[in-house]
Design a protein around this motif. Structure first.
Motif, mmCIF file in Angstrom:
data_model
loop_
_atom_site.group_PDB
_atom_site.id
_atom_site.type_symbol
_atom_site.label_atom_id
_atom_site.label_comp_id
_atom_site.label_asym_id
_atom_site.label_seq_id
_atom_site.Cartn_x
_atom_site.Cartn_y
_atom_site.Cartn_z
ATOM 1 N N GLN A 1 17.417 11.774 9.800
ATOM 2 C CA GLN A 1 17.390 13.059 9.469
ATOM 3 C C GLN A 1 18.757 14.254 9.903
ATOM 4 O O GLN A 1 19.028 14.378 9.589
ATOM 5 N N GLY B 1 10.820 3.838 16.509
ATOM 6 C CA GLY B 1 11.057 4.074 15.133
ATOM 7 C C GLY B 1 11.252 5.891 15.106
ATOM 8 O O GLY B 1 11.786 6.602 13.916
ATOM 9 N N ASP B 2 10.733 6.460 15.927
ATOM 10 C CA ASP B 2 11.305 7.399 16.325
ATOM 11 C C ASP B 2 12.589 7.706 16.209
ATOM 12 O O ASP B 2 13.113 8.647 15.695
ATOM 13 N N LEU B 3 13.344 7.190 16.617
ATOM 14 C CA LEU B 3 15.237 6.807 16.623
ATOM 15 C C LEU B 3 15.139 6.956 15.535
ATOM 16 O O LEU B 3 16.588 7.494 15.165
ATOM 17 N N ARG C 1 13.917 7.570 12.702
ATOM 18 C CA ARG C 1 13.601 8.727 12.148
ATOM 19 C C ARG C 1 14.563 10.220 12.183
ATOM 20 O O ARG C 1 15.786 10.122 11.167
ATOM 21 N N ALA C 2 14.790 9.857 13.023
ATOM 22 C CA ALA C 2 16.207 11.318 13.875
ATOM 23 C C ALA C 2 17.331 10.502 13.363
ATOM 24 O O ALA C 2 18.376 11.762 13.267
ATOM 25 N N TRP D 1 1.715 5.398 22.577
ATOM 26 C CA TRP D 1 3.595 5.787 22.656
ATOM 27 C C TRP D 1 3.543 7.146 24.371
ATOM 28 O O TRP D 1 4.321 6.837 25.029
ATOM 29 N N HIS E 1 12.374 4.617 24.635
ATOM 30 C CA HIS E 1 12.455 4.683 23.906
ATOM 31 C C HIS E 1 12.203 4.305 22.764
ATOM 32 O O HIS E 1 12.012 3.251 22.287
ATOM 33 N N ASN E 2 11.189 5.312 21.834
ATOM 34 C CA ASN E 2 10.496 4.740 20.187
ATOM 35 C C ASN E 2 11.402 4.542 19.727
ATOM 36 O O ASN E 2 12.100 5.325 18.368
#
Length: 223
Positions: free
Chosen positions: A42, A34-36, A38-39, A16, A31-32
């Motif tokens: 949250q 997985g991170d998007l 999770r964000a 990444w 654009h990741n």
């Protein structure tokens, strides 16, 4: 205008970071997925609620829902983006195309298994890694076939440093143009699909052989 997708095998922790550096160098928004996701959960966004409803029900987020989310994300970077961690399945690849976001270059970063003992995060799971990789490669194999027809799928072996990985990615992108008539055999060695060995089932093995450009001779089959 480039549309690049980078998918990394489990354990390639610097992929990444390398993808972000590649995007920065090329002026592409990275654009990741997985991170998007999770964000979104949250941050309790509309997408986050949709994801959470499935997760609370003990379900995986459906491919169609994730595909809509990715398409919505890429709509903010029309015709110019770098996607990380997606597509991971054949349906993901189909949905990208259906939403008008087919990548012109897809790069898979393979784990250097010789470095497992050099990283405590991998060393702690040494006994599990062969099975984890086998399952991951089995899922990715159809994606390779999907993109093989347009010569957009390339493979790079994890190098020694993130800087070297960025250089490898740049080398692939520099020759992998949408209209480039050359096939995998004309690319640098690190970019050839045939250089990566994947364990496959008998039916998928036959599909890969028919597609060409894949090294399956002597590769163990998985049930």
């Amino acid at each position: 205008m480039r549309k690049i997708a980078v998918i990394a095998e489990p354990g390639v922790f610097d992929a990444w970071g390398a993808a972000m550096l590649l995007g920065e160098a090329m002026g592409l928004q990275a654009h990741n997925v997985g991170d998007l996701c999770r964000a979104a959960v949250q941050g309790a966004t509309a997408w986050g609620w949709r994801f959470a409803n499935h997760m609370q029900a003990g379900e995986l987020v459906p491919d169609e829902v994730l595909g809509e989310f990715v398409a919505d994300t890429l709509a903010g970077s029309p015709g110019c983006w770098l996607l990380f961690g997606y597509p991971r399945t054949i349906r993901h690849a189909e949905l990208l195309a259906e939403h008008g976001h087919a990548p012109d270059t897809v790069i898979q970063v393979m784990l250097d298994e010789g470095r497992v003992d050099q990283d405590w995060r991998l060393a702690a799971k040494r006994d599990q890694i062969p099975q984890i990789l086998a399952e991951h490669r089995l899922r990715i194999a159809p994606v390779r076939v999907f993109y093989h027809a347009s010569d957009t799928f390339h493979v790079v072996q994890q190098p020694a440093s993130v800087e070297d990985l960025v250089a490898e990615l740049q080398a692939i992108v520099s020759v992998a143009r949408p209209s480039d008539p050359r096939r995998c055999t004309d690319l640098p060695r690190s970019a050839r699909s045939a250089d990566a060995v994947i364990p496959v089932g008998r039916a998928l093995r036959e599909t890969l052989v028919a597609a060409g450009g894949y090294c399956v001779t002597g590769v163990p089959e998985v049930p």
